[in-house]
Design a protein around this motif. Structure first.
Motif, PDB file in Angstrom:
ATOM      1  N   LEU A  65       3.127  26.589  27.374  1.00  0.00           N
ATOM      2  CA  LEU A  65       2.316  25.868  27.078  1.00  0.00           C
ATOM      3  C   LEU A  65       1.682  24.562  28.211  1.00  0.00           C
ATOM      4  O   LEU A  65       1.017  24.057  29.126  1.00  0.00           O
ATOM      5  N   GLU A  79      -3.052  23.321  20.745  1.00  0.00           N
ATOM      6  CA  GLU A  79      -3.299  23.028  22.807  1.00  0.00           C
ATOM      7  C   GLU A  79      -3.762  23.890  23.323  1.00  0.00           C
ATOM      8  O   GLU A  79      -4.278  23.300  23.762  1.00  0.00           O
ATOM      9  N   GLU A  82      11.586  27.790  20.938  1.00  0.00           N
ATOM     10  CA  GLU A  82      10.921  26.962  21.337  1.00  0.00           C
ATOM     11  C   GLU A  82      10.508  26.094  22.853  1.00  0.00           C
ATOM     12  O   GLU A  82       9.905  25.837  23.634  1.00  0.00           O
ATOM     13  N   ARG A 116      -0.831  15.063  26.994  1.00  0.00           N
ATOM     14  CA  ARG A 116      -1.337  15.622  26.219  1.00  0.00           C
ATOM     15  C   ARG A 116      -2.207  15.518  25.065  1.00  0.00           C
ATOM     16  O   ARG A 116      -2.844  14.192  25.105  1.00  0.00           O
ATOM     17  N   ILE A 165       1.830  23.234  18.936  1.00  0.00           N
ATOM     18  CA  ILE A 165       1.693  24.482  20.974  1.00  0.00           C
ATOM     19  C   ILE A 165       0.589  25.080  20.303  1.00  0.00           C
ATOM     20  O   ILE A 165      -0.641  25.156  21.238  1.00  0.00           O
ATOM     21  N   THR A 215       7.532  26.253  24.685  1.00  0.00           N
ATOM     22  CA  THR A 215       6.911  24.592  25.155  1.00  0.00           C
ATOM     23  C   THR A 215       6.637  25.016  26.635  1.00  0.00           C
ATOM     24  O   THR A 215       5.718  24.687  27.718  1.00  0.00           O
TER      25      THR A 215
END
Length: 530
Positions: free
Chosen positions: A46, A136, A39, A204, A133, A43
């Motif tokens: 991203l 996005e 994760e 975000r 994720i 992240t």
């Protein structure tokens, strides 16, 4: 040299614009084979996709996409002689470095998104986290394509990463296919991303950000592709935002933009922003330059140096009626003698309407120590007022000026006059408008409400009005703008003011494909006139 054809592995910039909610340490280099394992790494990847919204090369919203790319129209003009090559002087060539920086930064964001999407399933993370994720990343990939097709027209559609020399030759994809891919990606992302209330800030992508931007994309597609069917989709997506129960207008218009500088989040009004870090006096990984480039000109390095390089046109000033409080916030009502903030501000004469500085963001509201050129003011990508106006425009195109269309516009106008009663003849639109006259009100209301937020030029293009508007500006400036200059007040004179408008030609409906890209990709064809 970065290019969409680059086969270099992804450099993950972890110290990005979103660092306020992600505490990570930068790594030096990563390949797909060694990254995307958990994760934390997903992240980080991203955040690297997000970071291209405010790239350090100033090719996106740090400066180019916020100021230069959308400027010189009936809303905003560039102060000064305008003799140097620039996009907003309409005299730059295809080799102009800021065209190249913007193009490569957007395709870098697409490459990063593609790599993340291609490797996300191998990570040891919950499916819920992966889905968020993925949503996005899908949306950001689509958004970067949307900016490309908006400014360049037909562009290569990149839905997979570049990873071999065999993939460096890519032809331009027709704009219709690009719009279709953008809408598909964004639509697929909607169910995957979180509500904005789950993280309580607009940095975000959230469900209402997706819906609001989809409304914008569909309005652009309707105009650019001459396909009225997109109005129905635009209306539906705008209505999703309005019916979410999350968003509403900030009752104080100026507070929206003070918040952008003061690190205050208002998720009621502000749905999506590019986040820039506040200055800490050290080398910046990412920072905005628009705040020091515009603003009420002053030379005070300690409390907010502003060059005042962009000014409002007299045309925009005259669009505001008496009592509209947006005018004297968006357009400077005063100046500093000798550009010194230590001198008392002096009000402009009421007849002085050409050359007033852009004042929407004022650096004195930034909350931390100043770097002369870089600041931490966030850039608005989507506000609730824009959603209301998009809904009204789409509703009018489908059904004419219905009560729902009137209500959406009147909410925006009542806030502008600080008159919040249900019926107010001063703020509300005239009753009995037909479809054409209602559209003209929408056109002007978008200019008043969204002034200097980067929408006007692209709005005029999608309405097929940019060419006629630029021609009319030559006439207006030649007859209505003062002939002499007054540089102390921000006005450079009629000859200088006219130059960008006289330089404009039909080729300027699109940017040129950067020369560097043409030289690398034998399948790339230049835009007409360049």
């Amino acid at each position: 040299m970065k290019s969409l054809t680059s086969i270099a592995f992804l450099f993950l910039v972890l110290h990005s614009s979103c660092e306020n909610y992600l505490e990570t340490k930068p790594i030096n280099f990563a390949t797909p084979e060694t990254f995307y394992n958990n994760e934390q790494e997903l992240t980080a990847a991203l955040m690297a996709v997000y970071s291209e919204l405010g790239s350090t090369n100033e090719g996106t919203y740090s400066r180019f996409l916020s100021l230069e790319a959308p400027s010189s129209n009936d809303e905003i003009l560039r102060r000064g002689a305008n003799t140097e090559a620039a996009a907003d002087s309409y005299n730059a060539s295809a080799s102009y470095d800021r065209f190249f920086n913007c193009w490569t930064t957007l395709y870098s964001g697409i490459q990063r998104a593609n790599l993340l999407l291609e490797n996300i399933n191998k990570a040891q993370a919950s499916q819920e986290i992966k889905n968020k994720i993925k949503g996005e990343a899908l949306f950001l990939r689509a958004y970067y394509h949307f900016i490309l097709v908006s400014y360049w027209g037909d562009v290569p559609l990149k839905l997979s990463s570049t990873n071999s020399l065999n993939q460096i030759y890519i032809a331009r994809t027709p704009a219709k296919q690009v719009y279709e891919a953008v809408i598909l990606d964004m639509t697929n992302s909607y169910d995957l991303v979180d509500e904005i209330t789950s993280f309580n800030h607009p940095g975000r992508v959230s469900k209402t950000a997706v819906a609001g931007i989809l409304a914008r994309v569909c309005l652009h597609a309707a105009g650019r592709l001459q396909d009225a069917s997109y109005y129905q989709t635009a209306r539906a997506w705008a209505l999703k935002v309005m019916e979410s129960g999350i968003h509403s207008l900030n009752p104080d218009y100026k507070q929206i933009f003070i918040n952008h500088s003061a690190d205050v989040y208002d998720i009621k009004e502000s749905i999506w922003e590019v986040e820039f870090e506040q200055d800490n006096g050290s080398q910046r990984n990412e920072g905005e330059r628009f705040g020091s480039t515009i603003g009420i000109r002053n030379n005070d390095d300690k409390t907010g140096f502003m060059q005042g390089n962009y000014t409002a046109t007299g045309v925009l000033y005259n669009l505001y009626a008496a009592g509209d409080l947006r005018r004297d916030w968006n357009i400077a009502p005063f100046y500093y003698p000798n550009f010194d903030r230590n001198n008392a501000a002096v009000l402009y004469s009421s007849t002085y309407r050409w050359g007033r500085y852009v004042a929407k963001w004022r650096r004195e509201y930034q909350t931390k120590d100043f770097n002369k050129n870089f600041g931490g003011t966030n850039w608005p990508l989507l506000r609730y007022a824009d959603v209301l106006l998009m809904f009204a425009e789409a509703e009018n195109e489908i059904n004419g000026p219905t009560p729902a269309a009137y209500q959406a516009v009147n909410l925006v106008r009542r806030r502008a006059y600080r008159l919040f009663t249900e019926q107010n003849n001063v703020a509300d639109l005239p009753i009995g408008l037909n479809k054409a006259s209602f559209f003209n009100w929408i056109k002007d209301e978008r200019a008043r409400e969204l002034a200097f937020e980067g929408h006007r030029k692209l709005d005029l293009i999608r309405w097929n009005l940019l060419i006629s508007t630029m021609q009319q500006m030559v006439t207006t400036i030649s007859t209505a703008a003062p002939s002499g200059s007054n540089t102390a007040l921000g006005y450079s004179g009629r000859v200088s003011t006219l130059r960008s408008y006289q330089n404009f030609s039909n080729r300027d409906l699109f940017f040129p494909i950067p020369t560097q890209e043409i030289s690398l990709n034998s399948l790339m064809i230049q835009n007409t006139g360049w």
